[in-house]
Design a protein around this motif. Structure first.
Motif, PDB file in Angstrom:
ATOM      1  N   SER A   1       0.880  -1.319  -0.044  1.00 28.79           N
ATOM      2  CA  SER A   1       0.040  -0.004   0.066  1.00 28.79           C
ATOM      3  C   SER A   1       0.877   1.309  -0.057  1.00 28.79           C
ATOM      4  O   SER A   1       2.139   1.171   0.167  1.00 28.79           O
ATOM      5  N   LEU A   2       0.303   2.310  -0.279  1.00 33.24           N
ATOM      6  CA  LEU A   2       1.288   3.563  -0.381  1.00 33.24           C
ATOM      7  C   LEU A   2       0.339   4.587   0.795  1.00 33.24           C
ATOM      8  O   LEU A   2      -0.806   4.496   0.880  1.00 33.24           O
ATOM      9  N   THR A   3       1.278   5.130   1.187  1.00 29.02           N
ATOM     10  CA  THR A   3       1.025   6.434   2.174  1.00 29.02           C
ATOM     11  C   THR A   3       1.608   7.702   1.699  1.00 29.02           C
ATOM     12  O   THR A   3       2.739   7.663   1.390  1.00 29.02           O
ATOM     13  N   THR A   4       0.833   8.752   1.728  1.00 29.53           N
ATOM     14  CA  THR A   4       1.265  10.176   1.137  1.00 29.53           C
ATOM     15  C   THR A   4       1.039  11.065   2.418  1.00 29.53           C
ATOM     16  O   THR A   4       0.174  11.240   3.141  1.00 29.53           O
ATOM     17  N   THR A   5       2.262  11.710   2.684  1.00 30.71           N
ATOM     18  CA  THR A   5       2.245  12.583   3.986  1.00 30.71           C
ATOM     19  C   THR A   5       2.208  14.205   3.120  1.00 30.71           C
ATOM     20  O   THR A   5       3.153  14.472   2.623  1.00 30.71           O
ATOM     21  N   LEU A   6       1.284  14.993   3.617  1.00 30.93           N
ATOM     22  CA  LEU A   6       1.157  16.342   3.199  1.00 30.93           C
ATOM     23  C   LEU A   6       1.848  17.098   4.147  1.00 30.93           C
ATOM     24  O   LEU A   6       1.477  16.918   5.527  1.00 30.93           O
ATOM     25  N   TYR A   7       2.638  18.021   3.842  1.00 32.42           N
ATOM     26  CA  TYR A   7       3.240  19.118   4.981  1.00 32.42           C
ATOM     27  C   TYR A   7       2.545  20.551   4.729  1.00 32.42           C
ATOM     28  O   TYR A   7       2.190  20.838   3.497  1.00 32.42           O
ATOM     29  N   ALA A   8       2.691  21.517   5.728  1.00 36.61           N
ATOM     30  CA  ALA A   8       2.005  22.703   5.732  1.00 36.61           C
ATOM     31  C   ALA A   8       3.066  23.467   4.850  1.00 36.61           C
ATOM     32  O   ALA A   8       2.712  24.633   4.778  1.00 36.61           O
ATOM     33  N   ALA A   9       4.290  22.938   4.763  1.00 36.53           N
ATOM     34  CA  ALA A   9       5.495  24.074   4.155  1.00 36.53           C
ATOM     35  C   ALA A   9       6.115  23.012   3.168  1.00 36.53           C
ATOM     36  O   ALA A   9       6.001  22.002   3.233  1.00 36.53           O
ATOM     37  N   PRO A  10       6.692  23.789   2.075  1.00 37.89           N
ATOM     38  CA  PRO A  10       7.413  22.967   1.102  1.00 37.89           C
ATOM     39  C   PRO A  10       8.764  21.884   1.804  1.00 37.89           C
ATOM     40  O   PRO A  10       9.308  22.631   2.828  1.00 37.89           O
ATOM     41  N   VAL A  11       8.731  20.777   1.324  1.00 37.25           N
ATOM     42  CA  VAL A  11       9.928  20.013   1.702  1.00 37.25           C
ATOM     43  C   VAL A  11      10.864  19.616   0.669  1.00 37.25           C
ATOM     44  O   VAL A  11      11.859  18.902   0.751  1.00 37.25           O
ATOM     45  N   HIS A  12      10.418  19.963  -0.778  1.00 34.76           N
ATOM     46  CA  HIS A  12      11.283  19.526  -1.783  1.00 34.76           C
ATOM     47  C   HIS A  12      11.238  20.954  -2.808  1.00 34.76           C
ATOM     48  O   HIS A  12      10.326  21.829  -2.648  1.00 34.76           O
ATOM     49  N   TYR A  13      12.166  20.825  -3.607  1.00 42.11           N
ATOM     50  CA  TYR A  13      12.408  22.005  -4.436  1.00 42.11           C
ATOM     51  C   TYR A  13      12.630  21.452  -5.716  1.00 42.11           C
ATOM     52  O   TYR A  13      13.143  20.440  -6.117  1.00 42.11           O
ATOM     53  N   ARG A  14      12.321  22.365  -6.897  1.00 43.20           N
ATOM     54  CA  ARG A  14      12.247  21.583  -8.059  1.00 43.20           C
ATOM     55  C   ARG A  14      14.064  21.853  -8.727  1.00 43.20           C
ATOM     56  O   ARG A  14      14.248  23.180  -8.860  1.00 43.20           O
ATOM     57  N   ALA A  15      14.574  21.088  -8.930  1.00 49.76           N
ATOM     58  CA  ALA A  15      16.068  21.126  -9.265  1.00 49.76           C
ATOM     59  C   ALA A  15      16.243  21.376 -10.820  1.00 49.76           C
ATOM     60  O   ALA A  15      15.183  21.336 -11.394  1.00 49.76           O
ATOM     61  N   ALA A  16      17.477  21.812 -11.232  1.00 51.42           N
ATOM     62  CA  ALA A  16      17.508  22.238 -12.664  1.00 51.42           C
ATOM     63  C   ALA A  16      17.026  20.877 -13.759  1.00 51.42           C
ATOM     64  O   ALA A  16      16.722  21.345 -14.618  1.00 51.42           O
ATOM     65  N   ASP A  17      17.223  19.659 -13.094  1.00 51.08           N
ATOM     66  CA  ASP A  17      16.772  18.596 -14.149  1.00 51.08           C
ATOM     67  C   ASP A  17      15.368  18.214 -14.119  1.00 51.08           C
ATOM     68  O   ASP A  17      14.918  17.364 -14.710  1.00 51.08           O
ATOM     69  N   GLY A  18      14.774  19.057 -13.444  1.00 54.39           N
ATOM     70  CA  GLY A  18      12.955  19.012 -13.305  1.00 54.39           C
ATOM     71  C   GLY A  18      12.743  17.960 -12.278  1.00 54.39           C
ATOM     72  O   GLY A  18      11.344  17.926 -12.026  1.00 54.39           O
ATOM     73  N   ARG A  19      13.706  17.415 -11.521  1.00 52.01           N
ATOM     74  CA  ARG A  19      13.225  16.418 -10.330  1.00 52.01           C
ATOM     75  C   ARG A  19      12.763  17.313  -9.089  1.00 52.01           C
ATOM     76  O   ARG A  19      13.520  18.290  -8.714  1.00 52.01           O
ATOM     77  N   TRP A  20      12.121  16.562  -8.072  1.00 52.55           N
ATOM     78  CA  TRP A  20      11.999  17.302  -6.875  1.00 52.55           C
ATOM     79  C   TRP A  20      12.877  16.843  -5.998  1.00 52.55           C
ATOM     80  O   TRP A  20      13.209  15.371  -5.800  1.00 52.55           O
ATOM     81  N   GLU A  21      13.749  17.602  -5.278  1.00 48.81           N
ATOM     82  CA  GLU A  21      14.714  17.048  -4.470  1.00 48.81           C
ATOM     83  C   GLU A  21      14.359  17.708  -3.158  1.00 48.81           C
ATOM     84  O   GLU A  21      13.544  18.679  -2.923  1.00 48.81           O
ATOM     85  N   ARG A  22      14.993  17.057  -1.885  1.00 45.44           N
ATOM     86  CA  ARG A  22      14.697  17.468  -0.596  1.00 45.44           C
ATOM     87  C   ARG A  22      15.322  18.735  -0.110  1.00 45.44           C
ATOM     88  O   ARG A  22      16.669  18.990  -0.532  1.00 45.44           O
ATOM     89  N   ILE A  23      14.575  19.532   0.407  1.00 43.94           N
ATOM     90  CA  ILE A  23      15.407  20.743   0.691  1.00 43.94           C
ATOM     91  C   ILE A  23      16.040  20.308   2.124  1.00 43.94           C
ATOM     92  O   ILE A  23      16.006  19.814   3.070  1.00 43.94           O
ATOM     93  N   ASP A  24      17.274  20.761   1.941  1.00 48.07           N
ATOM     94  CA  ASP A  24      18.335  20.888   3.222  1.00 48.07           C
ATOM     95  C   ASP A  24      18.597  22.285   3.672  1.00 48.07           C
ATOM     96  O   ASP A  24      19.245  23.026   2.996  1.00 48.07           O
ATOM     97  N   ARG A  25      18.011  22.732   4.722  1.00 51.97           N
ATOM     98  CA  ARG A  25      18.337  23.998   5.559  1.00 51.97           C
ATOM     99  C   ARG A  25      19.681  24.413   6.209  1.00 51.97           C
ATOM    100  O   ARG A  25      19.870  25.489   6.403  1.00 51.97           O
TER     101      ARG A  25
END
Length: 301
Positions: free
Chosen positions: A65-89
Motif C-alpha cells: 500500500s501507499l502512504t502520502t504525507t502532506l506538509y504545511a510548508a515545502p519539503v522539496h524544491y524543483r532542481a535544474a533537471d526537473g526532479r523534486w529534491e529534498r530541501i536541506d536547510r
C-alpha cells in the motif's frame, strides 16, 4: 506428502514390472519438468521520489500500500533537471576545506529553491541571493561587529549595529531575518542596499496599500520579490516574544538608486524607549521570493 515413497502411476492392465521394463527397453525422450515460475518480486518498501510534490512525499509500505504525507510548508524544491529534491536547510561551507568561495562568501544554504550565501561579517555585499537566475546582493550600511557564527540553519552577526544583532535563518520556505535590539539606546533606523543583477535593466519597485513592496525585473509579468511590511515585538514572559505591536510603527521605505534599491527599516523611537519596554525587541521584516518553480520566502531587512 513430502518424504513419502513415490507411488508408481500404472496404465490399466499393466503390472509394475511391465512398466519398468517398458521404460528400460523403450526409452522415451522427455522434456525436463519446468520449475514453477517465481512470483513477481514485491516492490521494495520506501519513498517513491517520482511521486514527490513541493509539499508532499509518498512511500510504499511493506504490504504494497501507499502512504502520502502532506506538509504545511515545502519539503522539496524543483532542481535544474526537473526532479523534486529534498530541501536541506543547513548552512554549509561555500568553499572547500572551510574557505570562502571565489566571491568571498563563507556559508551557503545546502539545497533549496534559491541559492543564498553569507559572508563572514555583515557589511558590503554580505548576502548574495540567486533566484530564478537573477542574482542580488545585500549590503548593510554602517554594520560592523564580530564575525558571524553559523549553527545549523542559522547565521548570527553579533553587535552588527551597536549592540543590535542581525541574524538569518534558513527555513523550509526561505530565509528569515531578525534584528534583535537589546536596549533603548539601540538604533531605530537601519539602511540596506539591494544591488540588482549586473546586466540588463535595473529592478523597479511598486508599493502596496498594506505597506509591502513589489520588486520587478523588466520583462517578467509577476514580481520577483515582495518586501512585506515589517513588524516589531517585545520580549514575552518566556523565550517567545509577544505578538507584533502596531504601536511600534515598524516601517520599510524603498527607493530606487541607479541599479540598486535602498531599503530603510525603522520603528518609532518613543515606543522603543518607553518605560517598561521589555527587551530584547525583535524587528522582523520578510522578503517574499516568487521563483518560477514554487513560492519561497526569505527574510531580509
Amino acid at each position: 506428502m513430502l518424504g513419502s515413497p513415490r507411488r508408481p502411476f500404472l496404465l490399466p492392465g499393466l503390472t509394475a514390472a511391465a512398466v519398468v521394463a517398458s521404460l528400460v527397453l523403450v526409452p522415451v525422450a522427455t522434456a525436463p519438468i519446468a520449475a514453477a515460475a517465481p512470483a513477481p518480486a514485491q516492490p521494495a518498501a520506501g519513498e517513491l521520489p517520482e511521486r514527490r510534490t513541493a509539499s508532499s512525499a509518498t512511500r510504499r509500505n511493506a504490504d504494497g500500500s501507499l502512504t502520502t504525507t502532506l506538509y504545511a510548508a515545502p519539503v522539496h524544491y524543483r532542481a535544474a533537471d526537473g526532479r523534486w529534491e529534498r530541501i536541506d536547510r543547513r548552512l554549509v561551507d561555500a568553499g572547500t576545506a572551510g574557505a570562502p568561495d571565489a566571491d568571498g562568501y563563507r556559508w551557503r544554504a545546502a539545497a533549496h529553491a534559491f541559492d543564498a550565501r553569507f559572508a563572514d561579517r555583515a557589511g558590503a555585499d554580505f548576502v548574495q541571493l540567486t533566484v530564478d537566475g537573477a542574482r542580488f546582493r545585500l549590503s548593510a550600511e554602517g554594520a560592523a561587529g564580530d564575525p558571524g557564527r553559523a549553527d545549523g540553519p542559522v547565521v548570527r552577526y553579533p553587535a552588527a549595529f551597536g549592540r543590535a544583532e542581525l541574524s538569518y535563518a534558513v527555513l523550509a520556505t526561505g530565509l528569515k531575518s531578525l534584528l534583535t535590539l537589546t536596549g533603548p539606546d539601540d538604533p531605530t533606523s537601519y539602511t540596506f542596499r539591494l544591488a540588482g543583477p549586473a546586466t540588463g535593466p535595473p529592478p523597479t519597485v511598486r508599493r502596496r496599500p498594506d505597506g509591502s513592496h513589489e520588486v520587478f525585473l523588466p520583462g517578467r509579468p509577476a514580481p520577483l520579490f515582495v518586501l512585506d511590511a515589517p513588524a516589531a515585538a517585545e520580549a514575552g514572559d518566556g523565550p517567545q516574544v509577544r505578538p507584533p505591536d502596531p504601536a511600534a510603527k515598524a516601517r520599510l521605505e524603498v527607493r530606487p538608486d541607479g541599479r540598486d534599491l535602498v531599503l530603510t527599516l525603522g520603528l518609532d523611537p518613543a515606543w522603543l524607549r518607553a518605560p517598561g519596554r521589555r527587551f530584547p525587541v525583535e524587528l522582523d521584516p520578510t522578503f517574499t521570493v516568487q521563483p518560477d518553480v514554487e513560492d519561497a520566502f526569505f527574510g531580509m531587512p
